[in-house]
Design a protein around this motif. Structure first.
Motif, PDB file in Angstrom:
ATOM      1  N   PRO A   1      17.969  -9.232  -3.386  1.00 40.38           N
ATOM      2  CA  PRO A   1      18.047 -10.462  -4.201  1.00 40.38           C
ATOM      3  C   PRO A   1      18.303 -10.270  -5.692  1.00 40.38           C
ATOM      4  O   PRO A   1      18.157 -11.225  -6.442  1.00 40.38           O
ATOM      5  N   LEU A   2      18.733  -9.106  -6.153  1.00 38.21           N
ATOM      6  CA  LEU A   2      18.861  -8.911  -7.597  1.00 38.21           C
ATOM      7  C   LEU A   2      20.276  -9.103  -8.160  1.00 38.21           C
ATOM      8  O   LEU A   2      20.520  -8.830  -9.327  1.00 38.21           O
TER       9      LEU A   2
ATOM     10  N   GLY B   1       9.076  -3.989 -14.280  1.00 38.97           N
ATOM     11  CA  GLY B   1       9.211  -5.434 -14.104  1.00 38.97           C
ATOM     12  C   GLY B   1      10.187  -5.865 -13.032  1.00 38.97           C
ATOM     13  O   GLY B   1      10.498  -7.044 -12.901  1.00 38.97           O
ATOM     14  N   LYS B   2      10.663  -4.913 -12.237  1.00 36.75           N
ATOM     15  CA  LYS B   2      11.650  -5.225 -11.181  1.00 36.75           C
ATOM     16  C   LYS B   2      10.904  -5.601  -9.913  1.00 36.75           C
ATOM     17  O   LYS B   2      10.035  -4.840  -9.457  1.00 36.75           O
ATOM     18  N   PRO B   3      11.201  -6.733  -9.299  1.00 40.94           N
ATOM     19  CA  PRO B   3      10.304  -7.287  -8.276  1.00 40.94           C
ATOM     20  C   PRO B   3      10.417  -6.702  -6.871  1.00 40.94           C
ATOM     21  O   PRO B   3       9.837  -7.270  -5.950  1.00 40.94           O
ATOM     22  N   LEU B   4      11.067  -5.576  -6.675  1.00 35.35           N
ATOM     23  CA  LEU B   4      11.256  -5.093  -5.302  1.00 35.35           C
ATOM     24  C   LEU B   4      10.245  -4.040  -4.846  1.00 35.35           C
ATOM     25  O   LEU B   4      10.395  -3.469  -3.765  1.00 35.35           O
TER      26      LEU B   4
ATOM     27  N   VAL C   1       8.506 -11.196  -4.338  1.00 39.66           N
ATOM     28  CA  VAL C   1       9.556 -12.035  -3.755  1.00 39.66           C
ATOM     29  C   VAL C   1       9.057 -12.773  -2.511  1.00 39.66           C
ATOM     30  O   VAL C   1       9.817 -13.501  -1.866  1.00 39.66           O
ATOM     31  N   GLY C   2       7.788 -12.584  -2.169  1.00 45.11           N
ATOM     32  CA  GLY C   2       7.201 -13.341  -1.058  1.00 45.11           C
ATOM     33  C   GLY C   2       7.798 -13.011   0.294  1.00 45.11           C
ATOM     34  O   GLY C   2       8.003 -13.904   1.124  1.00 45.11           O
ATOM     35  N   GLU C   3       8.072 -11.722   0.531  1.00 43.45           N
ATOM     36  CA  GLU C   3       8.657 -11.336   1.815  1.00 43.45           C
ATOM     37  C   GLU C   3       7.807 -10.250   2.466  1.00 43.45           C
ATOM     38  O   GLU C   3       7.390  -9.297   1.806  1.00 43.45           O
ATOM     39  N   ARG C   4       7.602 -10.407   3.759  1.00 38.43           N
ATOM     40  CA  ARG C   4       6.755  -9.460   4.498  1.00 38.43           C
ATOM     41  C   ARG C   4       7.364  -9.148   5.857  1.00 38.43           C
ATOM     42  O   ARG C   4       7.735 -10.048   6.601  1.00 38.43           O
TER      43      ARG C   4
END
Lengths: 264, 264
Positions: free
Chosen positions: A102-103, B100-103, B126-129
């Motif tokens: 998603p980036l 700060g990268k959300p992955l 990112v709210g993924e599981r």
């Protein structure tokens, strides 16, 4: 070293945000849908999403400012010699987009006489947007952000899209820089410049970039107090050679330039 | 080539999800807060967030299953010879987290006699599981996912956390593989295995991994119809050597193994 670019009119900042708003549903409508991937002449991939977004943005610009030029990744340039030229990458990080990561982002810049005065980095999948404009503080989702200081090159965290983006002598130059910094990270595409503007990372060094890859980054980085030039310390313009060095701290920028340039 | 592992009891799948639920607020409470970074003995970074998450999960496991072992990245192993051992990486992709990268993700695995039978890859930002368990289809946010077929190595999209994760002969082996595939992308950490399980990417090849880096990936990839082994086609266990090859398509897995192994 950079003399200040012309300030950017409010109405154009609002238009840039409307363009980013318009791009979001088109981009997200194709995300993780198995959209067909074509290989371009340079072997880089492109999808219908890239083309649709650029067409939509071109139509909106033409309706408001028929005298403005447009330079985009996926269609032929329109009035490239106009005083104001929009420089658009509908999906920066197409490989991320294609692989469901998603980036990826939409890059929207406005250049005045070749010099970027307005830039939007919009990441629709994570809902984050950076807006930079000459003479204003950079905003991330509406809040001002600042790049950070750095104690020295040996403490610097660096991003680049890929170690494979460098060619010829740039391979050696980048490797020289990489060996002097603390950590080198990859795969963030234009998101890396947003992280730099927020003070989470110290350096971004890239090459083989096209004007639509870097023009939007300039006002975002500069408006957060950072420095962004080519690898010879020259201001970035639509005519730059595609080598980009951004730093949160001017001293780190100078040290990184020296590392890229020196065989010592 | 893998004989089937023991099926995983429902109650343990539910516990793994509760552990991931418990980790989320702790992790996110430290994200983008400028949390202090320490360098570990191997020069890899660690933060208070890593340590706090692991402590919280260890307490929850001990309360429910005092006989189970725990192997985590940040604290000493507890009962590593127990029949059931939880294998935990509180923040996989600590460098992403720090910048700060959300992955980044939390990895929670359960090994039965050394063999991973349950894995959760949770990405709080990112709210993924992804949840995989022996004998069940892998779920992503509750929906079953499937890896994809691949027409051949030359068509494969590959992820690795970083080209700098390879050492010694693995550098040459990875480069040999990289030159035979279509695109090599970096910087997704454990998210890459989730993307593979969803059919967005064909290969992930990594090395220098610890058990807490790879155990959770095994049930996720296998439950999506993919194949995941070490670089010599052996099933991954807590005692594996840290080289990991995952593929959506068994034929691509075989071709990638050959590329890694062969000097031809």
């Amino acid at each position: 070293m950079n003399d200040a670019p012309a300030p950017c009119p409010d109405s154009l900042v609002r238009l840039a945000e409307r363009l980013a708003d318009a791009a979001r549903p088109v981009v997200m409508g194709h995300f993780r849908t198995g959209v067909a991937v074509d290989d371009k002449a340079d072997a880089s991939p492109v999808t219908a999403a890239d083309r649709e977004v650029e067409s939509a943005l071109r139509a909106l610009i033409a309706a408001e400012h028929p005298d403005h030029g447009v330079l985009g990744e996926e269609h032929a340039a329109t009035r490239p010699d106009a005083e104001y030229v929009w420089v658009i990458d509908p999906i920066d990080g197409t490989k991320s987009f294609i692989t469901g990561k998603p980036l990826f982002g939409t890059l929207i810049a406005l250049a005045h006489r070749g010099r970027p005065i307005l830039g939007v980095i919009d990441h629709p999948a994570v809902g984050e947007r950076w807006v930079g404009a000459a003479g204003r503080p950079t905003l991330m989702n509406g809040r001002p952000v600042r790049a950070r200081t750095c104690a020295g090159l040996a403490e610097a965290w660096l991003y680049a899209s890929s170690p494979h983006m460098f060619a010829g002598p740039d391979v050696v130059a980048f490797e020289r820089l990489r060996r002097r910094i603390k950590h080198a990270l990859y795969g963030a595409d234009c998101y890396a410049y947003g992280l730099l503007a927020c003070g989470f990372v110290d350096l971004v060094a890239e090459a083989s970039m096209k004007p639509y890859d870097f023009c939007a980054l300039v006002p975002v980085v500069e408006g957060a107090g950072g420095v962004i030039t080519d690898w010879r310390d020259r201001p970035l313009t639509v005519a730059s050679d595609g080598r980009v060095l951004a730093a949160g701290d001017a001293r780190t920028h100078a040290a990184a330039l020296a590392a890229l340039a020196s065989d010592a």
